[in-house]
Scaffold this active site. Structure first.
Site, mmCIF file in Angstrom:
data_model
loop_
_atom_site.group_PDB
_atom_site.id
_atom_site.type_symbol
_atom_site.label_atom_id
_atom_site.label_comp_id
_atom_site.label_asym_id
_atom_site.label_seq_id
_atom_site.Cartn_x
_atom_site.Cartn_y
_atom_site.Cartn_z
ATOM 1 N N CYS A 115 19.298 -12.020 11.050
ATOM 2 C CA CYS A 115 20.546 -11.331 11.338
ATOM 3 C C CYS A 115 21.124 -11.932 12.616
ATOM 4 O O CYS A 115 20.449 -11.948 13.649
ATOM 5 C CB CYS A 115 20.244 -9.841 11.525
ATOM 6 S SG CYS A 115 21.542 -8.975 12.434
ATOM 7 N N GLU A 150 23.861 -26.179 11.861
ATOM 8 C CA GLU A 150 24.895 -25.578 11.009
ATOM 9 C C GLU A 150 24.870 -24.054 11.133
ATOM 10 O O GLU A 150 24.664 -23.329 10.151
ATOM 11 C CB GLU A 150 24.729 -26.015 9.557
ATOM 12 C CG GLU A 150 24.995 -27.493 9.368
ATOM 13 C CD GLU A 150 25.049 -27.923 7.907
ATOM 14 O OE1 GLU A 150 24.564 -27.187 7.044
ATOM 15 O OE2 GLU A 150 25.585 -29.007 7.643
ATOM 16 N N GLU A 307 25.894 -35.591 10.197
ATOM 17 C CA GLU A 307 25.227 -35.737 8.902
ATOM 18 C C GLU A 307 26.237 -36.171 7.858
ATOM 19 O O GLU A 307 27.355 -35.656 7.824
ATOM 20 C CB GLU A 307 24.678 -34.393 8.396
ATOM 21 C CG GLU A 307 23.533 -33.813 9.168
ATOM 22 C CD GLU A 307 23.088 -32.474 8.548
ATOM 23 O OE1 GLU A 307 23.335 -32.237 7.347
ATOM 24 O OE2 GLU A 307 22.513 -31.673 9.282
ATOM 25 N N GLU A 355 14.810 -29.981 -0.877
ATOM 26 C CA GLU A 355 15.737 -31.110 -0.735
ATOM 27 C C GLU A 355 15.112 -32.439 -1.131
ATOM 28 O O GLU A 355 15.587 -33.494 -0.711
ATOM 29 C CB GLU A 355 16.287 -31.138 0.696
ATOM 30 C CG GLU A 355 17.146 -29.913 0.940
ATOM 31 C CD GLU A 355 17.831 -29.862 2.291
ATOM 32 O OE1 GLU A 355 18.962 -29.377 2.358
ATOM 33 O OE2 GLU A 355 17.205 -30.304 3.283
#
Ligand code: GAL
EC number: 3.2.1.23
Length: 672
Positions: A115, A150, A307, A355
């Site tokens: 959170c 990010e 990136e 990934e």
């Protein structure tokens, strides 16, 4: 602001050595050197390894990695490692887990399961930042700090009780008293009046449309909460380290919920992540737009591409791989548009985890591959472009962009679901791109005086001061164009009364009394031969001249396109959604009236951008077509590309970068 260090263009990517046995690390460094890599981001997702149990840190492996990189001459952008908390945090503090609007908990097992308003998360993450920064502040490999990763990518909106309390605190700060909040939120409507702060919640799943200003404020609050994490980590870093601090933004990925304009001054350098939609044949336009927008957020300063991908990603429905040459073209397009560094996700393709099918600099198949060969070629190119570093990009056009306008225009219960924020932005940007014209994408509060042309696509929510600045700009000789559903509301999402487009009515010399959105698929024609869809409006001119009117549809004879001379300039209004050829014609007229010229004449599909440092200029020529182009050119020195006397030859899919002899005349002369 702390300055970036070093020379030349940065080249590298995310390096996740913790996913590999130590024997791999020396091969990594050897391959990095071979490729010309000079900067890697380390430790981004390593919290669980650095702090395996609460308060017990294990830095041995990271010490060895940083030493090895330093010995190999590779610089490090060191992460604060707070991007994703370890599983022990949720176990000890389940209240740190984020909740959706319907109350569902988002569990650990992916990433970013916290959170954003959690004081426990804040405290534990800052403790980690203190430990990492304290240990590596003086490490000679470290040239930059990478806060989190990010921020807000997966957890931007949390609706839990902790967030609800934080939201109330944020609202108290904004409004001071409940009366002001009730006015701002228009709570006289639907019996929503609040008598106590404790009655207020985030816009949790409700029986029908939630209060729009409550939604808008929650979006503002949520962006601010993510920003608060950035600022808190940065404050810790500022006391412990001397290197510049950044965090990777996500400008241009369709990522809507972080108001990066407000974050831009919290970092020493702006860095951005961009992933091409490789399935889209026009994906390079999206790339160019993202880069121009990142530069706008960076106030025109050089920025860092933190990136992108060497080839396919793993998270699109069909992960289309990049064709030979595309990696280089994409990378150099970012440099053309102001990036002073080109980094990728990630160095070595993972063999496990979500990934593992994402491309990397070193693919699963190893260095004997198309991708690694192209990586090495790019490394050599970037080395040859070292002198470009620090230069800025020439642009005479500004496109106004505001995250708050985006949030506002896409709230529910509006006249048409077909009106989206990106739509007209992409349309106008595409037309400029096709015309070879470079644009800065900037916040409406930016000083516009240096631009010849200003475009305001779908600026639904706009502040009075910004409207006034645009008026002054036009009065002083500027050319501006505003598209439909702009100027409609104030910062509280309250309608500006008296007719649309509200805030811009006077500047544009028009008054609309009613919107006439079109049915799905319905088209209308204009008397200048254009076709349009989605939107029409019952518009009267009040000083503007009519450039085109509808010939059919619900409003035959009503003006659709107008131009209002104001002072020494003119303000155009586009009251409908013109199709692509009509948008191209419109932009050609605007560019012509404003006296804007392309960076250099070039055939369609050949992108040309100029970077400038005082008297020195460089021209980037990117050939997106499948045929070789030859541009007559004199007075150029080729930095990268195919040499050829008297002309610049750019084979299909290739890129040339030249230094121009004279900044006042383009080295590339005419369309062949
Ligand atoms: C970014 C993220 C990276 C990686 C990458 C894959 O959003 O920062 O950690 O997940 O996407 O494309």
């Amino acid at each position: 602001m702390r300055r970036w260090q070093g020379d030349g263009i940065y080249f590298g990517g995310d390096y996740n050595p913790e996913q590999w046995p130590e024997q791999t690390w020396s091969e990594d460094v050897e391959l990095m050197r071979r490729a010309g890599v000079n900067l890697v981001s380390v430790g981004i997702f390593s919290w669980a390894l650095l702090e395996p149990t609460p308060g017990r840190f294990e830095f041995g492996w990271l010490d060895r990695v940083l030493d090895l990189l330093h010995d190999g001459g590779i610089q490090v952008d060191l992460a604060t490692a707070t991007a994703s908390p370890p599983p022990w945090l949720a176990r000890a503090h389940p209240e740190t887990l984020p909740r959706r609007a319907d109350g569902a908990i988002l569990w650990p097992g992916g990433r970013q399961a916290y959170c954003p308003s959690s004081p426990v998360f804040r405290e534990r993450s800052l403790e980690l930042v203190r430990a990492v920064a304290g240990r590596y502040a003086e490490h000679p490999a470290v040239v930059m700090w990478h806060v989190s990763n990010e921020l807000g990518c997966h957890n931007v909106h949390c609706y839990c009780d902790v967030s609800a309390e934080a939201f109330r605190g944020w609202l108290r700060e904004r409004y001071g008293d409940l009366g002001r909040l009730n006015d701002a939120w228009g709570t006289a409507f639907w019996s929503q009046r609040y008598g106590d702060w404790a009655e207020i919640n985030p816009p949790r799943t409700a029986p029908t449309f939630a209060n729009p200003t409550q939604q808008l404020d929650f979006l503002r609050f949520s962006s601010d909460e993510q920003r608060a994490q950035l600022r808190a980590e940065r404050e810790v870093l500022r006391t412990l380290v001397r290197q510049p601090v950044t965090t990777n933004f996500m400008i241009g990925l369709g990522v809507k919920h972080m108001d990066y304009h407000s974050w831009a001054h919290d970092v020493d350098l702006v860095s951005n992540d961009h992933y091409l939609n490789a399935a889209d044949p026009q994906g390079h336009l999206g790339l160019a737009l993202a880069a121009d927008h990142t530069r706008g957020v960076a106030d025109g300063e050089p920025w860092l591409l933190m990136e992108h991908s060497t080839s396919a990603v793993n998270w699109q429905p069909r992960n289309v791989a990049k064709l030979p040459g595309q990696l280089r073209r994409n990378s150099l397009a970012h440099v053309a548009r102001g990036a002073d560094g080109v980094l990728f996700f990630q160095w070595r393709a993972s063999r496990a985890g979500a990934e593992k099918f994402h491309s990397a600099l070193v693919p699963h198949a190893g260095p004997d591959t198309k991708v690694f060969r192209e990586v090495c070629r790019l490394g050599a190119d970037l080395k040859a472009l070292a002198e470009v570093r620090g230069s800025r990009v020439d642009a005479d056009v500004a496109i106004l962009f505001d995250w708050e306008a985006w949030w506002g225009v896409e709230l529910d219960s509006h006249p048409s679901v077909d009106v989206t924020y990106a739509d007209r932005l992409n349309a106008l940007y595409g037309a400029l791109w096709r015309a070879g014209v470079t644009a800065d994408i900037v916040h409406p509060s930016t000083d516009l005086s240096g631009y010849r042309l200003v475009l305001a696509p779908t600026l639904y929510l706009v502040r009075d001061a910004d409207v006034e600045a645009l008026r002054r700009y036009v009065e002083g000789g500027g050319i501006a164009a505003v598209t439909y559903f702009s100027g409609i509301v104030d910062a509280n999402d309250h309608i500006r009364l008296g007719g649309y487009p509200g805030a811009f009515r006077e500047l544009l010399g028009v008054r609309t009394e009613e919107f006439f959105p079109l049915r799905e698929g319905e088209q209308v024609r204009l008397d200048d031969g254009s076709t349009a869809d989605v939107w029409t409006e019952w518009l009267h001119t009040e000083g503007a001249e009519v450039l085109a009117s509808y010939t059919d549809g619900p409003l035959p004879g009503v003006p659709a396109l107008t131009r209002h001379p104001v002072g020494d300039g003119a303000a155009w209004y586009v009251g409908t959604r013109l199709d692509e050829p009509a948008t191209d014609r419109l932009v050609a007229r605007l560019v012509d009236e404003a006296g804007v010229r392309p960076a250099a004449p070039a055939p369609t599909g050949v992108e040309v951008v100029r970077r400038r440092d005082g008297e020195r200029t460089w021209l980037f020529v990117l050939n997106h077509t499948d045929a070789e182009v030859r541009l007559p050119a004199t007075g150029v020195e080729l930095l990268t590309g195919t040499p050829c006397a008297g002309e610049l030859t750019v084979p299909a899919g290739e890129v040339a970068v030249v230094r121009e002899d004279r900044a006042d005349t383009s080295a590339v002369k005419e369309v062949p």
